[in-house]
Design a protein around this motif. Structure first.
Motif, PDB file in Angstrom:
ATOM      1  N   ARG A  98       0.835  -1.210   0.000  1.00  0.00           N
ATOM      2  CA  ARG A  98       0.000   0.000   0.000  1.00  0.00           C
ATOM      3  C   ARG A  98       0.864   1.252   0.000  1.00  0.00           C
ATOM      4  O   ARG A  98       0.607   2.202  -0.734  1.00  0.00           O
ATOM      5  N   CYS A  99       1.895   1.242   0.819  1.00  0.00           N
ATOM      6  CA  CYS A  99       2.769   2.415   0.906  1.00  0.00           C
ATOM      7  C   CYS A  99       3.570   2.624  -0.369  1.00  0.00           C
ATOM      8  O   CYS A  99       3.831   3.754  -0.764  1.00  0.00           O
ATOM      9  N   ARG A 100       3.934   1.555  -1.021  1.00  0.00           N
ATOM     10  CA  ARG A 100       4.626   1.687  -2.311  1.00  0.00           C
ATOM     11  C   ARG A 100       3.728   2.426  -3.297  1.00  0.00           C
ATOM     12  O   ARG A 100       4.176   3.296  -4.037  1.00  0.00           O
ATOM     13  N   GLN A 101       2.438   2.076  -3.298  1.00  0.00           N
ATOM     14  CA  GLN A 101       1.495   2.740  -4.187  1.00  0.00           C
ATOM     15  C   GLN A 101       1.300   4.201  -3.788  1.00  0.00           C
ATOM     16  O   GLN A 101       1.244   5.085  -4.656  1.00  0.00           O
ATOM     17  N   VAL A 102       1.205   4.482  -2.509  1.00  0.00           N
ATOM     18  CA  VAL A 102       1.035   5.861  -2.034  1.00  0.00           C
ATOM     19  C   VAL A 102       2.267   6.695  -2.388  1.00  0.00           C
ATOM     20  O   VAL A 102       2.151   7.840  -2.851  1.00  0.00           O
ATOM     21  N   LEU A 103       3.460   6.140  -2.196  1.00  0.00           N
ATOM     22  CA  LEU A 103       4.692   6.839  -2.575  1.00  0.00           C
ATOM     23  C   LEU A 103       4.734   7.072  -4.082  1.00  0.00           C
ATOM     24  O   LEU A 103       5.170   8.132  -4.548  1.00  0.00           O
ATOM     25  N   ASN A 104       4.280   6.084  -4.835  1.00  0.00           N
ATOM     26  CA  ASN A 104       4.266   6.212  -6.284  1.00  0.00           C
ATOM     27  C   ASN A 104       3.406   7.384  -6.736  1.00  0.00           C
ATOM     28  O   ASN A 104       3.745   8.085  -7.686  1.00  0.00           O
ATOM     29  N   GLU A 105       2.298   7.606  -6.063  1.00  0.00           N
ATOM     30  CA  GLU A 105       1.395   8.702  -6.442  1.00  0.00           C
ATOM     31  C   GLU A 105       2.125  10.037  -6.408  1.00  0.00           C
ATOM     32  O   GLU A 105       2.106  10.792  -7.377  1.00  0.00           O
ATOM     33  N   LEU A 109       3.609  12.506  -9.651  1.00  0.00           N
ATOM     34  CA  LEU A 109       3.198  13.901  -9.826  1.00  0.00           C
ATOM     35  C   LEU A 109       4.371  14.775 -10.259  1.00  0.00           C
ATOM     36  O   LEU A 109       4.174  15.807 -10.890  1.00  0.00           O
ATOM     37  N   GLY A 110       5.590  14.366  -9.907  1.00  0.00           N
ATOM     38  CA  GLY A 110       6.779  15.117 -10.294  1.00  0.00           C
ATOM     39  C   GLY A 110       7.684  14.343 -11.226  1.00  0.00           C
ATOM     40  O   GLY A 110       8.815  14.746 -11.475  1.00  0.00           O
ATOM     41  N   ALA A 111       7.197  13.224 -11.733  1.00  0.00           N
ATOM     42  CA  ALA A 111       7.973  12.385 -12.661  1.00  0.00           C
ATOM     43  C   ALA A 111       9.343  12.016 -12.087  1.00  0.00           C
ATOM     44  O   ALA A 111      10.362  12.089 -12.765  1.00  0.00           O
ATOM     45  N   THR A 112       9.357  11.614 -10.811  1.00  0.00           N
ATOM     46  CA  THR A 112      10.605  11.182 -10.188  1.00  0.00           C
ATOM     47  C   THR A 112      10.539   9.694  -9.874  1.00  0.00           C
ATOM     48  O   THR A 112       9.463   9.101  -9.838  1.00  0.00           O
ATOM     49  N   ASP A 113      11.695   9.130  -9.655  1.00  0.00           N
ATOM     50  CA  ASP A 113      11.825   7.731  -9.230  1.00  0.00           C
ATOM     51  C   ASP A 113      12.697   7.749  -7.982  1.00  0.00           C
ATOM     52  O   ASP A 113      13.900   7.539  -8.055  1.00  0.00           O
ATOM     53  N   THR A 124      21.778  -0.482   5.418  1.00  0.00           N
ATOM     54  CA  THR A 124      20.692   0.207   4.737  1.00  0.00           C
ATOM     55  C   THR A 124      20.769  -0.158   3.266  1.00  0.00           C
ATOM     56  O   THR A 124      21.824  -0.033   2.653  1.00  0.00           O
ATOM     57  N   ASP A 125      19.665  -0.616   2.732  1.00  0.00           N
ATOM     58  CA  ASP A 125      19.590  -0.941   1.312  1.00  0.00           C
ATOM     59  C   ASP A 125      18.897   0.201   0.590  1.00  0.00           C
ATOM     60  O   ASP A 125      17.805   0.618   0.982  1.00  0.00           O
ATOM     61  N   GLY A 126      19.515   0.701  -0.453  1.00  0.00           N
ATOM     62  CA  GLY A 126      18.905   1.726  -1.283  1.00  0.00           C
ATOM     63  C   GLY A 126      18.369   1.098  -2.548  1.00  0.00           C
ATOM     64  O   GLY A 126      19.099   0.412  -3.264  1.00  0.00           O
ATOM     65  N   VAL A 127      17.094   1.311  -2.820  1.00  0.00           N
ATOM     66  CA  VAL A 127      16.458   0.739  -4.001  1.00  0.00           C
ATOM     67  C   VAL A 127      15.501   1.777  -4.590  1.00  0.00           C
ATOM     68  O   VAL A 127      14.869   2.531  -3.842  1.00  0.00           O
ATOM     69  N   ARG A 128      15.424   1.837  -5.880  1.00  0.00           N
ATOM     70  CA  ARG A 128      14.508   2.767  -6.536  1.00  0.00           C
ATOM     71  C   ARG A 128      13.065   2.303  -6.348  1.00  0.00           C
ATOM     72  O   ARG A 128      12.778   1.099  -6.335  1.00  0.00           O
ATOM     73  N   LEU A 129      12.171   3.263  -6.214  1.00  0.00           N
ATOM     74  CA  LEU A 129      10.759   2.932  -6.049  1.00  0.00           C
ATOM     75  C   LEU A 129      10.251   2.087  -7.221  1.00  0.00           C
ATOM     76  O   LEU A 129       9.473   1.160  -7.024  1.00  0.00           O
ATOM     77  N   SER A 130      10.722   2.369  -8.422  1.00  0.00           N
ATOM     78  CA  SER A 130      10.279   1.602  -9.592  1.00  0.00           C
ATOM     79  C   SER A 130      10.684   0.134  -9.498  1.00  0.00           C
ATOM     80  O   SER A 130      10.039  -0.726 -10.107  1.00  0.00           O
ATOM     81  N   ALA A 136       3.914   0.336 -12.168  1.00  0.00           N
ATOM     82  CA  ALA A 136       2.943   0.919 -11.239  1.00  0.00           C
ATOM     83  C   ALA A 136       1.802   1.619 -11.951  1.00  0.00           C
ATOM     84  O   ALA A 136       1.963   2.196 -13.020  1.00  0.00           O
ATOM     85  N   PHE A 137       0.653   1.590 -11.328  1.00  0.00           N
ATOM     86  CA  PHE A 137      -0.523   2.327 -11.764  1.00  0.00           C
ATOM     87  C   PHE A 137      -0.483   3.697 -11.108  1.00  0.00           C
ATOM     88  O   PHE A 137      -0.218   3.812  -9.915  1.00  0.00           O
ATOM     89  N   GLY A 138      -0.738   4.739 -11.885  1.00  0.00           N
ATOM     90  CA  GLY A 138      -0.693   6.075 -11.309  1.00  0.00           C
ATOM     91  C   GLY A 138      -1.522   7.074 -12.076  1.00  0.00           C
ATOM     92  O   GLY A 138      -2.318   6.699 -12.959  1.00  0.00           O
TER      93      GLY A 138
END
Length: 143
Positions: A98-105, A109-113, A124-130, A136-138
């Motif tokens: 759910r949070c992945r989808q909320v972050l994606n929204e 809106l700013g075309a960022t990843d 700490t693992d760094g991973v792109r939201l994509s 993702a649906f947006g």
């Protein structure tokens, strides 16, 4: 924007600080999230539980709601998510679906990843939201 080590450390500290405000009387699992925006602003959130378990709010969702409530529409560069140091196996935690989808929204809106810093006890693992939410649906899907 590339996230420098000092920025990442500050973002993780902000997420840990936010976790201290968590309302988690049922799970005893305090989570903190910190969102970094292009202008350097950091917006934090913590999980908020409810006796009706399904009404609980995750830290990332709270942070995104705060950011949107402040008028932010895009510009999300990075996210840090922390959990309790004394629970589980100490591995880095990731945002739930759910949070992945909320972050994606807010990211779309700013075309960022944004880079998502998944924080554990020892690493700490760094991973792109994509990568966390491929295909993702947006907002663009509704245009």
């Amino acid at each position: 924007m590339t996230l420098e080590e000092a920025q990442a450390d500050a973002l993780v500290r902000a997420a840990r600080e936010a976790a201290r405000n968590a309302y988690a009387p049922y799970s005893d699992y305090s989570v903190g999230a910190a969102l970094l925006f292009e202008d350097g602003a950091v917006v934090t959130g913590c999980n908020v539980e409810n006796a009706s378990y399904g009404l609980a709010l995750c830290a990332e969702t709270v942070a995104v709601a705060k950011a949107l409530g402040e008028g932010r529409r895009g510009g999300l560069v990075a996210v840090a998510v922390t959990g309790p140091m004394d629970k589980g196996d100490g591995a880095p935690i990731t945002p739930c679906g759910r949070c992945r989808q909320v972050l994606n929204e807010i990211a779309q809106l700013g075309a960022t990843d944004p880079l998502v810093l998944c924080v554990g006890n020892d690493r700490t693992d760094g991973v792109r939201l994509s990568d966390l939410l491929p295909r993702a649906f947006g907002p663009a899907n509704l245009a």
